[in-house]
Scaffold this active site. Structure first.
Site, PDB file in Angstrom:
ATOM      1  N   ASP A  81       1.042  -1.317  -0.170  1.00 36.82           N
ATOM      2  CA  ASP A  81      -0.020  -0.077   0.012  1.00 36.82           C
ATOM      3  C   ASP A  81       0.954   1.247   0.006  1.00 36.82           C
ATOM      4  O   ASP A  81       1.905   1.202   0.668  1.00 36.82           O
ATOM      5  CB  ASP A  81      -0.769   0.068   1.219  1.00 36.82           C
ATOM      6  CG  ASP A  81      -1.962   0.936   1.236  1.00 36.82           C
ATOM      7  OD1 ASP A  81      -2.321   1.421   0.200  1.00 36.82           O
ATOM      8  OD2 ASP A  81      -2.473   1.313   2.446  1.00 36.82           O
ATOM      9  N   GLU A 133      -2.964   5.767  -8.258  1.00 36.55           N
ATOM     10  CA  GLU A 133      -3.966   6.834  -7.734  1.00 36.55           C
ATOM     11  C   GLU A 133      -4.254   8.148  -8.346  1.00 36.55           C
ATOM     12  O   GLU A 133      -3.094   8.569  -8.902  1.00 36.55           O
ATOM     13  CB  GLU A 133      -3.637   7.015  -6.354  1.00 36.55           C
ATOM     14  CG  GLU A 133      -4.478   7.903  -5.440  1.00 36.55           C
ATOM     15  CD  GLU A 133      -4.313   8.297  -3.946  1.00 36.55           C
ATOM     16  OE1 GLU A 133      -3.740   7.155  -3.515  1.00 36.55           O
ATOM     17  OE2 GLU A 133      -4.663   9.236  -3.415  1.00 36.55           O
ATOM     18  N   HIS A 178      -7.577  10.084   4.788  1.00 39.05           N
ATOM     19  CA  HIS A 178      -6.777   9.010   6.108  1.00 39.05           C
ATOM     20  C   HIS A 178      -7.003   9.439   7.356  1.00 39.05           C
ATOM     21  O   HIS A 178      -7.319  10.758   7.496  1.00 39.05           O
ATOM     22  CB  HIS A 178      -5.626   8.916   5.533  1.00 39.05           C
ATOM     23  CG  HIS A 178      -5.133   8.290   4.228  1.00 39.05           C
ATOM     24  ND1 HIS A 178      -4.814   8.872   3.007  1.00 39.05           N
ATOM     25  CD2 HIS A 178      -5.289   6.956   3.832  1.00 39.05           C
ATOM     26  CE1 HIS A 178      -4.617   8.144   2.203  1.00 39.05           C
ATOM     27  NE2 HIS A 178      -5.119   6.942   2.644  1.00 39.05           N
ATOM     28  N   GLY A 179      -7.266   8.647   8.393  1.00 38.54           N
ATOM     29  CA  GLY A 179      -7.027   9.291   9.698  1.00 38.54           C
ATOM     30  C   GLY A 179      -8.565   9.126  10.332  1.00 38.54           C
ATOM     31  O   GLY A 179      -9.439   9.000   9.604  1.00 38.54           O
ATOM     32  N   GLY A 211      -9.097   5.432   2.764  1.00 36.47           N
ATOM     33  CA  GLY A 211      -9.415   6.143   3.836  1.00 36.47           C
ATOM     34  C   GLY A 211     -11.211   5.749   4.263  1.00 36.47           C
ATOM     35  O   GLY A 211     -11.937   6.535   4.493  1.00 36.47           O
ATOM     36  N   ALA A 212     -11.271   4.421   4.171  1.00 41.54           N
ATOM     37  CA  ALA A 212     -12.701   3.810   4.316  1.00 41.54           C
ATOM     38  C   ALA A 212     -12.824   3.378   5.888  1.00 41.54           C
ATOM     39  O   ALA A 212     -13.983   2.675   5.910  1.00 41.54           O
ATOM     40  CB  ALA A 212     -12.841   2.753   3.584  1.00 41.54           C
ATOM     41  N   SER A 213     -11.926   3.883   6.839  1.00 43.66           N
ATOM     42  CA  SER A 213     -12.258   3.437   8.241  1.00 43.66           C
ATOM     43  C   SER A 213     -13.664   4.267   8.635  1.00 43.66           C
ATOM     44  O   SER A 213     -13.736   5.322   8.397  1.00 43.66           O
ATOM     45  CB  SER A 213     -11.264   3.731   9.145  1.00 43.66           C
ATOM     46  OG  SER A 213     -10.082   3.011   9.180  1.00 43.66           O
ATOM     47  N   ASN A 254      -9.886   0.429   1.936  1.00 42.34           N
ATOM     48  CA  ASN A 254      -8.739   0.200   2.645  1.00 42.34           C
ATOM     49  C   ASN A 254      -9.020   0.600   4.074  1.00 42.34           C
ATOM     50  O   ASN A 254      -9.852   1.723   4.312  1.00 42.34           O
ATOM     51  CB  ASN A 254      -7.510   1.277   2.358  1.00 42.34           C
ATOM     52  CG  ASN A 254      -6.895   0.786   0.861  1.00 42.34           C
ATOM     53  OD1 ASN A 254      -7.426  -0.132   0.265  1.00 42.34           O
ATOM     54  ND2 ASN A 254      -5.960   1.352   0.676  1.00 42.34           N
ATOM     55  N   THR A 257      -7.070   2.996  10.020  1.00 44.41           N
ATOM     56  CA  THR A 257      -7.315   3.728  11.255  1.00 44.41           C
ATOM     57  C   THR A 257      -8.019   2.918  12.466  1.00 44.41           C
ATOM     58  O   THR A 257      -7.798   2.782  13.683  1.00 44.41           O
ATOM     59  CB  THR A 257      -7.992   5.189  11.047  1.00 44.41           C
ATOM     60  OG1 THR A 257      -7.106   5.569  10.535  1.00 44.41           O
ATOM     61  CG2 THR A 257      -8.376   5.860  12.394  1.00 44.41           C
TER      62      THR A 257
HETATM   63  P1  13P Z   1      -8.301   4.761   7.013  1.00 42.07           P
HETATM   64  O1  13P Z   1      -7.391   5.994   7.685  1.00 42.07           O
HETATM   65  O2  13P Z   1      -9.365   5.328   7.044  1.00 42.07           O
HETATM   66  O3  13P Z   1      -8.202   3.536   7.815  1.00 42.07           O
HETATM   67  O4  13P Z   1      -7.500   4.743   5.487  1.00 42.07           O
HETATM   68  C1  13P Z   1      -6.594   3.914   5.448  1.00 42.07           C
HETATM   69  C2  13P Z   1      -5.906   3.659   4.106  1.00 42.07           C
HETATM   70  O5  13P Z   1      -6.488   4.223   3.114  1.00 42.07           O
HETATM   71  C3  13P Z   1      -4.637   3.430   3.824  1.00 42.07           C
HETATM   72  O6  13P Z   1      -4.179   3.224   2.448  1.00 42.07           O
END
Ligand code: 13P
Length: 319
Positions: A81, A133, A178-179, A211-213, A254, A257
């Site tokens: 990643d 990306e 992210h985050g 950024g799917a957390s 992904n 977080t």
């Molecule tokens: P999160 O911060 O939402 O978990 O995203 C993780 C991510 O996209 C890693 O590539």
């Protein structure tokens, strides 16, 4: 069973989404494989360069091989990643990875194409798939400092980018970051933009959401109740939105977080509630169970739970 990432994405396309879970230690690797078995869901094990620096690339690769031997009924692919060129080449040479993500999205469009194209050539020659990306998926601070709409992936550029690079999947920016602090107030994912992107790309071309957390409010509250300091307004992606994303071509998301939050919550509560206990296996075991359970829950929300029989059938039909 380890399986090429692209085979998994092709099976998933339009029907469900596969969770890619970032790992950096043994507890996470075991939990991801156990989660795959418990949910009967395919998973993607993802390692970022920071994780490879922390644990050692060889150690992570060996742990994935060992977990595959321990849990042969699980189905997983190993993915790099957010690699730069050097990390991608290293992962390609290792022979352990099934796919790499070349992250050149911060570069100008033409430069992103050149760098991605170079990695595609090397990866395809070695039988690996490449995720690239386009658009800006970043931390919340940067997103709010500029015009967030301008950072979304441009559908016309996406079509040109895919055609000229030959990449196998594309991470797109539709409003995630992210985050733990993704949204202020209501979350807003730009599904209209996602639909436009899908309509411009070749048929069945897999899209990826970084950024799917979901940043569960319950975890945030429990962390703070155990002495942590998180902004109580931390917000992530609503898992109910995943079902809107797979018909629009998203085949992989992904999650990083949410696992950090679990680790933080489990350890804070453990040391608060058991101040006499200094055996790291106790919080470690609780963390593994909680992470496995998170994978089961997410797999149901992603539609990939219970799909392993179908994945095996398609895999053998293709072989
Ligand atoms: P999160 O911060 O939402 O978990 O995203 C993780 C991510 O996209 C890693 O590539």
């Amino acid at each position: 069973m380890l399986m090429p990432t692209l085979d998994l994405l092709k099976i998933a396309y339009g029907r469900f989404i596969i969770g890619a879970y970032n790992v950096q230690n043994m507890e996470q690797v075991l939990a991801v494989f156990r989660g795959s078995l418990a949910a009967q869901a395919p998973v993607i094990v993802a390692t970022v360069p920071f994780a490879r620096d922390y644990a050692g690339a060889q150690m992570l690769q060996a742990m994935v091989r060992a977990a595959d031997e321990m849990y042969p009924g699980a189905v997983a692919a190993l993915h790099l990643d957010h690699g730069d060129e050097a990390h991608c080449l290293d992962a390609i040479r290792s022979g352990a990875y099934h796919s790499v993500m070349i992250d050149a999205s911060h570069m100008p469009f033409e430069e992103n194409i050149r760098v991605t194209r170079r990695i595609v050539e090397r990866a395809h020659a070695a039988g690996l798939a490449v995720e690239a990306e386009l658009g800006v998926v970043t931390g919340q601070e940067a997103r709010h400092s500029g015009d967030a709409h301008a950072a979304l992936t441009d559908p016309d550029q996406a079509a040109e980018f895919v055609a000229r690079t030959g990449c196998d999947s594309l991470a797109v920016a539709i409003g995630t970051s992210h985050g733990a602090y993704k949204f202020q107030g209501e979350q807003r994912l730009h599904f209209d933009r996602l639909a436009e992107i899908q309509s411009r790309l070749p048929q069945n071309f897999p899209l990826v959401l970084h950024g799917a957390s979901s940043v569960p409010a319950d975890d945030v509250a429990r962390i703070n109740a155990a002495g942590g300091r998180l902004n109580p307004n931390a917000r992530g992606v609503d898992p109910a939105d995943f079902a809107r994303a797979w018909p629009l071509g998203v085949a992989k998301i992904n999650i990083h977080t949410d696992a950090h939050l679990l680790w933080y919550r489990v350890h804070r509560e453990h040391f608060r509630d058991h101040p006499e206990n200094f055996d790291f296996r106790h919080p470690g075991s609780i963390f593994m169970q909680a992470f496995e359970q998170l994978i089961v829950t997410r797999s149901k929300q992603l539609g990939c739970a219970g799909q392993l029989d179908e994945v095996r059938v398609q895999r053998y039909a293709a072989a």
